[in-house]
Structure formats: C-alpha cells, structure tokens
Design a protein around this motif. Sequence first.
Motif, PDB file in Angstrom:
ATOM      1  N   TRP A   1      25.011  49.582  49.450  1.00 58.02           N
ATOM      2  CA  TRP A   1      24.757  48.147  49.608  1.00 58.02           C
ATOM      3  C   TRP A   1      25.232  47.342  48.413  1.00 58.02           C
ATOM      4  O   TRP A   1      25.615  46.172  48.536  1.00 58.02           O
ATOM      5  N   LEU A   2      25.216  47.990  47.205  1.00 56.66           N
ATOM      6  CA  LEU A   2      25.629  47.275  46.001  1.00 56.66           C
ATOM      7  C   LEU A   2      27.125  46.972  46.014  1.00 56.66           C
ATOM      8  O   LEU A   2      27.559  45.924  45.535  1.00 56.66           O
TER       9      LEU A   2
ATOM     10  N   SER B   1      28.884  46.389  48.761  1.00 57.51           N
ATOM     11  CA  SER B   1      29.059  45.273  49.698  1.00 57.51           C
ATOM     12  C   SER B   1      28.610  43.954  49.077  1.00 57.51           C
ATOM     13  O   SER B   1      29.252  42.904  49.252  1.00 57.51           O
ATOM     14  N   PHE B   2      27.504  44.016  48.299  1.00 59.79           N
ATOM     15  CA  PHE B   2      27.004  42.809  47.644  1.00 59.79           C
ATOM     16  C   PHE B   2      28.015  42.282  46.627  1.00 59.79           C
ATOM     17  O   PHE B   2      28.248  41.070  46.532  1.00 59.79           O
ATOM     18  N   GLY B   3      28.612  43.167  45.862  1.00 56.82           N
ATOM     19  CA  GLY B   3      29.623  42.755  44.885  1.00 56.82           C
ATOM     20  C   GLY B   3      30.819  42.110  45.554  1.00 56.82           C
ATOM     21  O   GLY B   3      31.358  41.105  45.071  1.00 56.82           O
ATOM     22  N   ASP B   4      31.251  42.701  46.688  1.00 57.16           N
ATOM     23  CA  ASP B   4      32.373  42.100  47.422  1.00 57.16           C
ATOM     24  C   ASP B   4      32.019  40.697  47.920  1.00 57.16           C
ATOM     25  O   ASP B   4      32.848  39.780  47.884  1.00 57.16           O
ATOM     26  N   LEU B   5      30.754  40.528  48.396  1.00 59.53           N
ATOM     27  CA  LEU B   5      30.328  39.224  48.899  1.00 59.53           C
ATOM     28  C   LEU B   5      30.347  38.180  47.793  1.00 59.53           C
ATOM     29  O   LEU B   5      30.820  37.053  47.989  1.00 59.53           O
ATOM     30  N   MET B   6      29.842  38.526  46.592  1.00 58.89           N
ATOM     31  CA  MET B   6      29.839  37.584  45.475  1.00 58.89           C
ATOM     32  C   MET B   6      31.257  37.204  45.062  1.00 58.89           C
ATOM     33  O   MET B   6      31.542  36.051  44.735  1.00 58.89           O
ATOM     34  N   SER B   7      32.154  38.184  45.081  1.00 59.35           N
ATOM     35  CA  SER B   7      33.552  37.895  44.722  1.00 59.35           C
ATOM     36  C   SER B   7      34.180  36.941  45.720  1.00 59.35           C
ATOM     37  O   SER B   7      34.913  36.013  45.349  1.00 59.35           O
TER      38      SER B   7
END
Length: 233
Positions: free
Chosen positions: A15-16, A18-24
């Motif tokens: 999940w981390l 995917s979360f990093g990709d979302l923030m980028s």
Amino acid sequence: MARKKKEECKSIPGWLVSFGDLMSLLLTFFILLYSMSTISLEKFYQSIRGITEAFGGRTLTHEENIIKGKKIELNLPKMYPKIKKKKAIQKKLNEIKEMLERAGLKAEVVSHGSSIRLRLFSDRIFPPGSDMPYKDVIPYIMTFCEKMKETSLPVIIEGHTDNIPIHTKRFKNNWELSAARAVQILRLFIKCGYNPNALAAKGRAEYDPIAPNDTKEGRAKNRRIEFIVNLSV
C-alpha cells in the motif's frame, strides 16, 4: 544443504508504494495547474482597492501604478474605528469624572474590554437606605447626561450596595434598593432627553463587590452607581 540468506531489511508494504505514486501524481497535477495559470495584475489591483476602501482608506485612482509594479501610498485615516471610538469615549468620561469630582462626587473610570465604566460612589448621591438622590446632586447628574447624549451610545445603569442587610417599609433587601437607585438615575437621564431605547437599569445588590466588605472603606467603595458604555454595538 545451503543456508537460506536472512533478509537484512523488511520489504515495503504494497500500500505504501501505491500511496507514494498517488502523492507524486497529485504533486505533478498541481504543478501543471500552476504552470497553466496566469496572474492578473488588474484583478489583484481590484482586490487591494476593495480591501483598502473597506477599511476606510482613500479611493485609489492611479490604477496604472500597480499595473506597472510601482508602489502606491495607502492612507487609512479611518482604520481601527472601534479603537478610536473607545479612546474618544474614554476621554469624554474622564472629563465628566473630573467635573463630578470638582463637585465633591467621587468617581472613577474603568475600561473592561469593549466597554467602559464610570463608577460614581453613592454615599454622596443618596441618603442611607433611600433611592432618591440629594437635590444638590441632581444638576450634576443632568450635566453628565447632557455630555453623554452627544455620543448616542447605549448606557446600562447599575446599582450596587454593600453586604449589610436592609429591611425598611419600602425595601425588603439590597436587591430592591440597588434596582430602585438605578431606575431613579435612569429617570433623570430620560428627563434630560436621553434616548430611552438606549438605556437600561440593573440592580446588583452586594453580589458584585469591587472591594472587601469587611472594612468601612471597602463597603463605601461597593456602594456605587455604574454607567456602562458598550462599544461593541
């Protein structure tokens, strides 16, 4: 048999990633929006002009000065109107206080946030146990009213007593005495022409002392009439 190599670090949770990709992606999106936007100097000037005039500043006429990036002097003579009004009312109340003290009436002016109080100690105003002012005091109360009429501000008149119980044919307790004294002063204000809609009278008896009631001097300070001018309205 070869030994299995032990992992030095734990793997990153899925999940981390995917979360990093979302923030980028969000960061990229806002950068794109900013790069596509344009800053309108004309709209910026209109906003500054509206704020300045709302706070009492002079009307800005040289629009080209802001558009060209030049500095323009802002004159705000009506800025902070409540602060200026409070200073003016406090000055007037201090003048009234000095006038009353010259007549032998002990008084003081106290500021409480958005309100100002003029305290008039009542031993010189009322006979003991009575709500009828001394006749020689009434002209000074009327002069006080005439000066306050110029402000057209709401005034609350509060009656206060010490903690010594009272029981007469007319007054059963200090509540009734303090309220009656406040009403008598209110009637004088109405008689001098103060707007009745701007006046109120309250009796506080002994329940709002400003000095200890265990001394003669303290009780004398607590026997008072307060004129409360509220500047928040």
